[in-house]
Scaffold this motif. Structure first.
Motif, PDB file in Angstrom:
ATOM      1  N   GLU A 212     -23.745  12.771 -20.315  1.00 12.79           N
ATOM      2  CA  GLU A 212     -22.557  11.978 -20.023  1.00 12.79           C
ATOM      3  C   GLU A 212     -22.348  11.872 -18.524  1.00 12.79           C
ATOM      4  N   PHE A 213     -21.910  10.705 -18.122  1.00 10.02           N
ATOM      5  CA  PHE A 213     -21.453  10.488 -16.752  1.00 10.02           C
ATOM      6  C   PHE A 213     -20.063   9.890 -16.831  1.00 10.02           C
ATOM      7  N   LEU A 214     -19.107  10.538 -16.208  1.00  9.65           N
ATOM      8  CA  LEU A 214     -17.727  10.088 -16.263  1.00  9.65           C
ATOM      9  C   LEU A 214     -17.185   9.957 -14.850  1.00  9.65           C
ATOM     10  N   PHE A 215     -16.348   8.955 -14.635  1.00  5.89           N
ATOM     11  CA  PHE A 215     -15.648   8.885 -13.361  1.00  5.89           C
ATOM     12  C   PHE A 215     -14.305   8.213 -13.544  1.00  5.89           C
ATOM     13  N   ARG A 216     -13.397   8.538 -12.642  1.00  5.61           N
ATOM     14  CA  ARG A 216     -12.068   7.934 -12.617  1.00  5.61           C
ATOM     15  C   ARG A 216     -11.766   7.477 -11.202  1.00  5.61           C
ATOM     16  N   LEU A 217     -11.234   6.285 -11.084  1.00 11.51           N
ATOM     17  CA  LEU A 217     -10.698   5.783  -9.826  1.00 11.51           C
ATOM     18  C   LEU A 217      -9.221   5.510 -10.061  1.00 11.51           C
ATOM     19  N   VAL A 218      -8.363   6.275  -9.424  1.00 10.76           N
ATOM     20  CA  VAL A 218      -6.929   6.154  -9.635  1.00 10.76           C
ATOM     21  C   VAL A 218      -6.293   5.579  -8.377  1.00 10.76           C
ATOM     22  N   PHE A 219      -5.756   4.370  -8.490  1.00 10.92           N
ATOM     23  CA  PHE A 219      -4.980   3.767  -7.413  1.00 10.92           C
ATOM     24  C   PHE A 219      -3.511   4.074  -7.706  1.00 10.92           C
ATOM     25  N   LYS A 220      -2.991   5.074  -7.034  1.00  8.72           N
ATOM     26  CA  LYS A 220      -1.643   5.537  -7.335  1.00  8.72           C
ATOM     27  C   LYS A 220      -0.638   4.407  -7.156  1.00  8.72           C
TER      28      LYS A 220
ATOM     29  N   VAL B 200     -14.194  15.775  -6.743  1.00  7.93           N
ATOM     30  CA  VAL B 200     -12.864  15.170  -6.765  1.00  7.93           C
ATOM     31  C   VAL B 200     -12.412  14.915  -5.340  1.00  7.93           C
ATOM     32  N   TYR B 201     -11.941  13.693  -5.107  1.00  6.25           N
ATOM     33  CA  TYR B 201     -11.254  13.353  -3.858  1.00  6.25           C
ATOM     34  C   TYR B 201      -9.841  12.925  -4.223  1.00  6.25           C
ATOM     35  N   GLU B 202      -8.839  13.494  -3.558  1.00 10.52           N
ATOM     36  CA  GLU B 202      -7.452  13.120  -3.835  1.00 10.52           C
ATOM     37  C   GLU B 202      -6.638  13.165  -2.556  1.00 10.52           C
ATOM     38  N   ASP B 203      -5.947  12.063  -2.280  1.00  9.91           N
ATOM     39  CA  ASP B 203      -4.979  12.036  -1.189  1.00  9.91           C
ATOM     40  C   ASP B 203      -3.672  11.471  -1.725  1.00  9.91           C
ATOM     41  N   GLU B 204      -2.807  10.996  -0.845  1.00 16.12           N
ATOM     42  CA  GLU B 204      -1.481  10.557  -1.282  1.00 16.12           C
ATOM     43  C   GLU B 204      -1.504   9.268  -2.084  1.00 16.12           C
TER      44      GLU B 204
ATOM     45  N   LEU C  10      -6.580   3.340   3.346  1.00 17.86           N
ATOM     46  CA  LEU C  10      -7.700   3.505   2.424  1.00 17.86           C
ATOM     47  C   LEU C  10      -7.787   2.329   1.461  1.00 17.86           C
ATOM     48  N   TRP C  11      -6.652   1.923   0.893  1.00 19.02           N
ATOM     49  CA  TRP C  11      -6.650   0.699   0.086  1.00 19.02           C
ATOM     50  C   TRP C  11      -5.316  -0.009   0.252  1.00 19.02           C
ATOM     51  N   ARG C  12      -5.356  -1.311   0.072  1.00 20.65           N
ATOM     52  CA  ARG C  12      -4.153  -2.126   0.169  1.00 20.65           C
ATOM     53  C   ARG C  12      -4.383  -3.426  -0.579  1.00 20.65           C
ATOM     54  N   ILE C  13      -3.277  -4.073  -0.935  1.00 17.72           N
ATOM     55  CA  ILE C  13      -3.330  -5.395  -1.549  1.00 17.72           C
ATOM     56  C   ILE C  13      -2.738  -6.389  -0.563  1.00 17.72           C
ATOM     57  N   LYS C  14      -3.510  -7.404  -0.225  1.00 22.35           N
ATOM     58  CA  LYS C  14      -3.027  -8.491   0.611  1.00 22.35           C
ATOM     59  C   LYS C  14      -2.812  -9.720  -0.260  1.00 22.35           C
ATOM     60  N   ALA C  15      -1.739 -10.434   0.003  1.00 24.55           N
ATOM     61  CA  ALA C  15      -1.435 -11.613  -0.807  1.00 24.55           C
ATOM     62  C   ALA C  15      -0.760 -12.664   0.052  1.00 24.55           C
TER      63      ALA C  15
ATOM     64  N   SER D 130       0.839  -1.199   0.000  1.00 19.17           N
ATOM     65  CA  SER D 130       0.000   0.000   0.000  1.00 19.17           C
ATOM     66  C   SER D 130       0.874   1.248   0.000  1.00 19.17           C
ATOM     67  N   PRO D 131       0.483   2.274  -0.768  1.00 19.75           N
ATOM     68  CA  PRO D 131       1.144   3.576  -0.675  1.00 19.75           C
ATOM     69  C   PRO D 131       0.406   4.537   0.255  1.00 19.75           C
ATOM     70  N   CYS D 132      -0.674   4.072   0.899  1.00 15.59           N
ATOM     71  CA  CYS D 132      -1.506   4.943   1.734  1.00 15.59           C
ATOM     72  C   CYS D 132      -0.913   5.079   3.137  1.00 15.59           C
ATOM     73  N   LYS D 133      -1.062   6.258   3.693  1.00 13.82           N
ATOM     74  CA  LYS D 133      -0.604   6.491   5.057  1.00 13.82           C
ATOM     75  C   LYS D 133      -1.541   5.813   6.054  1.00 13.82           C
TER      76      LYS D 133
END
Length: 727
Positions: A708-716, A681-685, A174-179, A160-163
């Motif tokens: 039109e309806f547009l959205f972006r989900l960016v997982f940095k 827009v929501y943006e954090d680290e 906020l988000w993470r990958i577990k493996a 995860s790059p999230c604090k």
């Protein structure tokens, strides 16, 4: 066992993270002491080791060296810190424990509670591993195994790059990958996951038995990009799966296959390449639509240096049909311009040669009557100031314009000028300008009023004499100062400078305003020229504060001795006395920025043109930008009839992460909306959410209104997920 302090006389060699850890000692009867030494390894005399610790023990019988307390080992840019480090020479095994950290030359830091490595650091195990990568990205796991000096396999890993919340560290990011397993390939710079699941706010939302992405140090690598999907009323539902190909260090290609339910598949591409002398980018697409017709477009650009003075470039824009680009969301231009050019800069001279090909995308545009310009050559030169500051200029222009149907024009123009600026003892600024211009044409099929079309030679000689004058008055009031500046211009050239035999190709769009009030010739091109005697006057006033705030205004009018058809009816210059033009700008601080430009009728002061541009507030509270434009029906513009339109854009930053926008465009003349939309827009680290709703009411040939309806989900550090929906 012997306890040593002071300078270590003999060090044994070991390696951690590629660093040789050389420790040896001779028996010295001293107490604990801080010690530092620099040694060379036997394998490489050029490799130096910097070692320090509070205490070092050397056991001759067991052939072990143990360092305790603030242990630091540095070699080749790598630094190991630990509470305790032990090296077994007989087994060639190094262990470190207690607050272990290893810093790589690239800034990557690995933390652990315990490390056991082979002497060459190609194999080993790490307990409670925590890796800090580029862009503050973190990988943690219960343990890790390093194999062959390249692969690092981490068990029960989290990426995860999230604090992490400082007030509640147990709260999931906020988000993470577990493996179950994560494999980091240092050579290929990839991160592979087995039995991976993506969690958002601690909730699993996606599972994959296998997943791979480049590590954060990779800036470009071939592979699949994030897909997108949606639907529009023009092409139906669509799905796009782009692929990025890093061909080599200087060029890459993005392939964008798009499947649509109504129009069939589309293949779009973006090719980029850098050269030693410049760069090039080509955007294109191709499809076979539901009518079994091949359609496509190209948008290419290139810029290249020839030497320090010259460069050349090209722009290539073409589409198979007028509404193709709008239909497939490749943009909505009104004209496509292809251009091949070269230009040179040397001293105060400038040379440029162009070739143009146009494709009009409006319903009334016809390829047969659209001109091709080849070539259009221009030169401008100016001498250095001579005695008293005078200077001379030379302008050359050659143009060849042809059509399949309609007027052809071949022009050669030359203009020589002389100017003398002068500053008087009272601060008044005067400039005398003299010039003569020769325009020569070979034309065919020129339309004339009440006469047959003309073929043959046409020309004119245009001498010009002009005087410009202004006199600024400054009044300093301490915290601010006033400037009042009367301005004036007078110019003369012979009457009859626009014969019917000369076609007007480059001066069709004209607008009289405060910008060209003092111009000697208000036409932007060469095909039409302002003739006769004319004069302009005006007044500029401004007040300027020490902190950058200011208010300024300008007002003026023009006089023309001849009342003829040089300017069109409604242009504001068709009478002897022109309309009044001016502007007002108010910007006292960063929260208010207002500009009002106007043209008023010279008899009753009615508004013939109004333009307002305003910015009020700040993003932290509410920032509102407003643009208003009004053209009267007799405003004399060739581009628009009567028009009254307002556009607004509001923006608010609610907190550190959330912001919102809203905008709209409204036709006040018809009382109809043209478009409106909102966005959040929501943006954090580590994450971006961008959602927008838009509705347009434009109609373009066979294309109508759209929602039109547009959205972006960016997982940095991973990519983005995007959708676009037309309802």
């Amino acid at each position: 066992m012997a306890r040593t302090g002071g300078i270590v006389k003999r060090l044994a060699t070991s390696t951690i993270l590629g660093c040789a850890f050389a420790l040896a000692g001779s028996y010295l009867n001293t107490a604990k002491a801080q010690q530092t030494d620099t040694v060379s390894t036997g394998a490489n005399e050029q490799s130096k080791i910097l070692f320090s610790a509070d205490e070092v023990d050397y056991n001759r019988e067991l052939q072990t060296v143990t360092a305790r307390g603030n242990v630091e080992i540095s070699r080749d840019g790598r630094i190991l810190l630990a509470n305790t480090v032990s090296y077994d020479q007989s087994q060639d095994v190094l262990t470190a424990s207690g607050n272990v950290s290893i810093t790589e030359p690239n800034g990557e830091v690995t933390f652990a509670s315990y490390v056991e490595l082979s002497g060459d650091f190609k194999n080993g195990i790490i307990e409670d591993i925590y890796i800090l990568l580029d862009e503050n990205t973190r990988i943690a796991g219960t343990g890790a195994r390093r194999s062959n000096g390249n692969f690092t396999e981490i068990a029960k890993a989290v990426y995860s790059p999230c604090k992490v919340c400082e007030d509640d560290p147990e709260t999931p990011p906020l988000w993470r990958i577990k493996a179950a397993r994560v494999l980091h390939d240092a050579n290929e710079k990839t991160v592979e996951y087995k039995d991976a699941r993506l969690e958002f706010a601690g909730i699993p939302i996606l599972y994959s038995p296998y997943f791979q992405h480049p590590d954060p140090t990779v800036k470009r690598q071939s592979g699949l990009l994030t897909p997108s999907f949606g639907s529009t009323s023009y092409v139906g539902s669509f799905f796009e799966q782009p692929y990025y190909w890093a061909i080599d260090k200087s060029k890459d290609l993005t392939l964008r296959p798009i499947y649509t339910t109504d129009e069939g598949p589309v293949l779009a591409s973006e090719y980029r390449q850098r050269f030693d002398s410049g760069e090039m980018e080509i955007v294109s697409s191709v499809t076979n639509d539901d009518n079994d017709e091949w359609q496509g477009h190209i948008d290419a650009e290139g810029r290249f240096d020839i030497d320090e003075s010259w460069r050349w470039g090209f722009d290539a824009e073409q589409a198979s049909e007028k509404t193709y680009m709008s239909r497939y969301s490749f943009g909505s231009p009104s004209v496509l311009t292809s251009n091949l050019f070269t230009e040179g800069f040397r001293g105060s001279s400038y040379t440029r040669v162009d070739g143009y090909y146009f494709q009009g995308l409006k319903s009334e545009d016809d390829r047969d009557t659209t001109p091709i310009v080849l070539p259009h050559a221009q030169f401008h030169g100016q001498t250095a100031p001579a005695k008293h500051g005078s200077y001379t200029t030379l302008d050359l222009d050659a143009l060849s314009l042809t059509r399949e149907e309609g007027t052809d024009s071949h022009r050669l123009s030359a203009k020589a000028g002389w100017a003398l600026p002068y500053i008087g003892s009272l601060g008044d600024v005067t400039k005398l300008s003299l010039s003569v211009r020769s325009d020569n044409y070979m034309v065919s099929d020129v339309s004339r009023t009440d006469q047959a079309n003309y073929d043959g030679y046409a020309g004119r000689l245009l001498p010009l004499a002009a005087v410009d004058w202004n006199m600024p008055f400054v009044n300093d009031q301490g915290s601010f100062h006033h400037i009042i500046k009367p301005i004036a211009m007078a110019a003369w050239s012979p009457n009859g400078g626009n014969p019917d035999e000369i076609p007007n190709e480059d001066s069709q769009s004209f607008e009289f305003d405060d910008i060209n009030l003092l111009s000697h010739d208000r036409y932007s091109g060469l095909d039409k020229a302002e003739d006769g005697f004319r004069a302009s006057y005006g007044l500029e006033w401004g007040v300027y504060g020490q902190n950058g705030g200011y208010t300024s205004t300008m007002f003026g009018q023009s006089y023309r001795a001849n009342k003829n058809d040089t300017f069109a009816e409604g242009s504001g210059l068709e009478e002897h006395m022109s309309d009044y033009v001016g502007r007002v700008t108010v910007s006292p601080n960063s929260f208010i920025d207002l500009t009002y430009r106007y043209r008023l009728d010279n008899e009753d002061f009615s508004a013939r043109r109004n333009q307002v541009s305003a910015g009020i507030g700040s993003k932290d509270t509410l920032r509102l930008n407003l643009d208003y434009v009004h053209f009267a029906d007799d405003a004399g513009t060739d581009e628009f009839n009567e028009r009254e339109e307002v556009y607004f854009h509001a923006e608010r930053q609610f907190n550190q992460f959330w912001s919102a926008t809203a905008y709209g465009r409204y036709d006040m003349d018809r009382s109809d909306p043209l478009e409106y939309g909102i966005g959040f827009v929501y943006e954090d680290e580590c994450f971006i959410f961008d959602g927008r709703i838009r509705r347009t009411f434009y109609e373009d040939q066979d294309l109508g209104e759209s929602d039109e309806f547009l959205f972006r989900l960016v997982f940095k550090t991973l990519g983005e997920f995007a959708s676009q929906t037309g309802l």
